[in-house]
Write an enzyme that holds these catalytic residues in place. Structure first.
Site, PDB file in Angstrom:
ATOM      1  N   ASN A   7       0.877  -1.171   0.000  1.00  0.00           N
ATOM      2  CA  ASN A   7       0.000   0.000   0.000  1.00  0.00           C
ATOM      3  C   ASN A   7       0.915   1.222   0.000  1.00  0.00           C
ATOM      4  OD1 ASN A   7      -1.835   2.008   0.433  1.00  0.00           O
ATOM      5  ND2 ASN A   7      -2.747   1.110   2.275  1.00  0.00           N
ATOM      6  N   ARG A  91      -2.565  -2.162  -3.419  1.00  0.00           N
ATOM      7  CA  ARG A  91      -3.786  -1.380  -3.214  1.00  0.00           C
ATOM      8  C   ARG A  91      -3.707  -0.167  -4.147  1.00  0.00           C
ATOM      9  NH1 ARG A  91      -5.329   2.991   1.236  1.00  0.00           N
ATOM     10  NH2 ARG A  91      -7.481   3.216   0.627  1.00  0.00           N
ATOM     11  N   HIS A 180     -13.165   2.554  -0.212  1.00  0.00           N
ATOM     12  CA  HIS A 180     -13.145   1.490   0.803  1.00  0.00           C
ATOM     13  C   HIS A 180     -13.750   0.203   0.236  1.00  0.00           C
ATOM     14  CE1 HIS A 180     -13.594   4.852   4.068  1.00  0.00           C
ATOM     15  NE2 HIS A 180     -12.313   4.531   3.959  1.00  0.00           N
ATOM     16  N   ARG A 241     -12.880  15.163   7.617  1.00  0.00           N
ATOM     17  CA  ARG A 241     -13.560  15.511   6.352  1.00  0.00           C
ATOM     18  C   ARG A 241     -15.025  15.847   6.607  1.00  0.00           C
ATOM     19  NH1 ARG A 241     -11.751  10.219   3.153  1.00  0.00           N
ATOM     20  NH2 ARG A 241     -10.128   9.887   4.694  1.00  0.00           N
ATOM     21  N   GLU A 384      -8.254  -5.547   4.881  1.00  0.00           N
ATOM     22  CA  GLU A 384      -8.079  -5.190   3.470  1.00  0.00           C
ATOM     23  C   GLU A 384      -6.867  -5.902   2.867  1.00  0.00           C
ATOM     24  OE1 GLU A 384      -9.426  -0.751   2.896  1.00  0.00           O
ATOM     25  OE2 GLU A 384      -8.863  -1.071   4.969  1.00  0.00           O
TER      26      GLU A 384
END
Ligand code: AMP
Length: 397
Positions: A7, A91, A180, A241, A384
């Protein structure tokens, strides 16, 4: 087969080496400050203490070389040689409309990834650099791209189109993509396993609640709607956010506060969310402590967060024509029992009800539904990296 999961960020690189036969993580780690002075590698072999290796990493290729060296090191290594790595799974944040599943990376795929840079300027360049660094250091080893957006590509156009002139969809590909996806895919699959049912027979709302948060409606194994949009700024309130706001606020604030594009992006991405509302923290543990001590804004931020998710659960139940299971995952979803209770409280009319004792447990996949609930509420730790490794194995085999 052993698979290296990568990643890559702009100045960091996370990795895990997974033995797919045993479904076991052999080692994991993080390269920090790539291209910056003071770079170091934190390497943790399974069951052992973390090893910190301080070494210059001018480029991502240098970082990958150090990762391989750490993996084969005679003291803290976990494999005999690089040849044991059967494939690399990367990823990749944005696959645009080009990828509705994972792919083996070739020149054509890399071109398509470059075409998506405009859609994810902060993430995709780093992901491409990570891929090219692995190609350089591990020539001949198959590389697979696993996209955050891919699982969401099944959304129908009524869910992914925005109410702006259609020509902007055609010209700039402005639409809802969702993120996601690897996590929503993993936990919805696990939920079906836990319920002992075929995912094709289930309607599931998955709530990935962490620093970044998104909620997804998975009907019969396919995403029909999700809260994040063209970018991961949209949807529910997050750590820093804003999530969805009236779009007119953007130009209003730019004018009033004399902000340029970078300025308004900073406000909405880094200074908003539960952090911006509370003025306390983006971390839910800090927020809960502050709220308990009587901090009204921390309390308001927590209430806004739960209320927003509750509304989406209701709307996705309507969009799917019912719901069989609600899944909570990621940092907040897996650990914050109070927030789970606040979200679920009031949804009894849909048959959603949790057992307050079971809801206190954490750290493993568990059914926290009340005995008289007709809809299951599940807490499922996301993974993940394992999902990326599984997708990679599937493609290279
Ligand atoms: P993630 O982005 O999935 O790593 O989630 C990170 C967030 O999870 C942190 O910012 C915390 O707000 C939250 N978190 C982690 N552990 C706990 C906990 N025990 N209780 C409440 N929130 C937690």
């Amino acid at each position: 087969m052993k698979i290296l999961v990568i990643n890559a960020g702009s100045s960091s690189l996370k990795y895990q080496l997974i033995d797919m036969d045993e479904k076991k993580v052999l080692a994991k780690g993080l390269c920090e400050r790539i291209g910056i002075e003071g770079s170091r590698l934190n390497h943790t072999p399974a069951g052992c203490d973390k090893v910190v290796i301080e070494s210059p990493m001018p480029s991502h290729a240098d970082a990958i070389k150090l990762v391989i060296d750490a993996l084969v090191d005679k003291n803290h290594g976990v494999i005999g040689s690089m040849a044991e790595i059967g494939a690399v799974g990367h990823r990749v944040v944005h696959g645009g409309e080009s990828f509705s599943g994972s792919v083996i990376i070739d020149e054509e795929v890399k071109k398509a990834l470059r075409d998506c840079i405009e859609l994810a300027p902060l993430h995709n360049p780093a992901n491409i650099i990570g891929i090219e660094a692995c190609e350089k250091v591990m020539p001949g080893v198959k590389q697979v791209g696993v996209f955050d957006t891919a699982f969401h590509q099944t959304m129908p156009e009524e869910a992914y189109l925005y109410g702006i002139p259609y020509k902007y969809y055609e010209k700039y590909k402005i639409r809802r993509y969702g993120f996601h996806g690897t996590s929503h895919n993993y936990v919805s699959g696990k939920a079906a396993e836990m319920l002992g049912k075929d995912i094709k027979d289930l309607k599931i709302v998955t709530c990935h609640l962490g620093n970044g948060s998104s909620v997804t409606a998975v009907k019969n194994g396919k995403v029909i709607d999700t809260t994040m949009g063209l970018t991961p700024l949209a949807g529910i309130l997050m750590g820093t956010r804003s999530g969805d706001i009236d779009p007119a606020i953007v130009t209003f604030l730019m004018e009033k506060e004399n902000l340029d594009i970078e300025g308004i992006n900073k406000v909405l991405n880094k200074e908003s969310g539960v952090f911006g509302v509370s003025g306390v923290s983006s971390d839910f543990r800090d927020l809960s402590s502050a709220a308990e001590e009587g901090n009204k804004r921390a309390n308001a931020a927590l209430k806004m967060f739960s209320y927003g998710i509750k509304k989406y659960i209701g709307s996705y139940a309507a969009a799917m024509g019912g719901v069989d299971a609600i899944v909570f995952t990621a940092g907040v979803g897996e650990n914050d029992s109070q927030t789970r209770a606040d979200i679920i409280n009031g949804l009894e009319f849909l048959g959603i009800k949790i057992d307050s004792e079971k809801n206190k447990l954490r750290g493993k996949a568990i059914d926290v539904s009340a005995s008289d609930a007709t809809v299951k509420t599940l807490v499922i730790p996301t993974d993940e990296e394992m999902m990326i490794a599984l997708e990679t194995e599937l493609l290279v085999k």
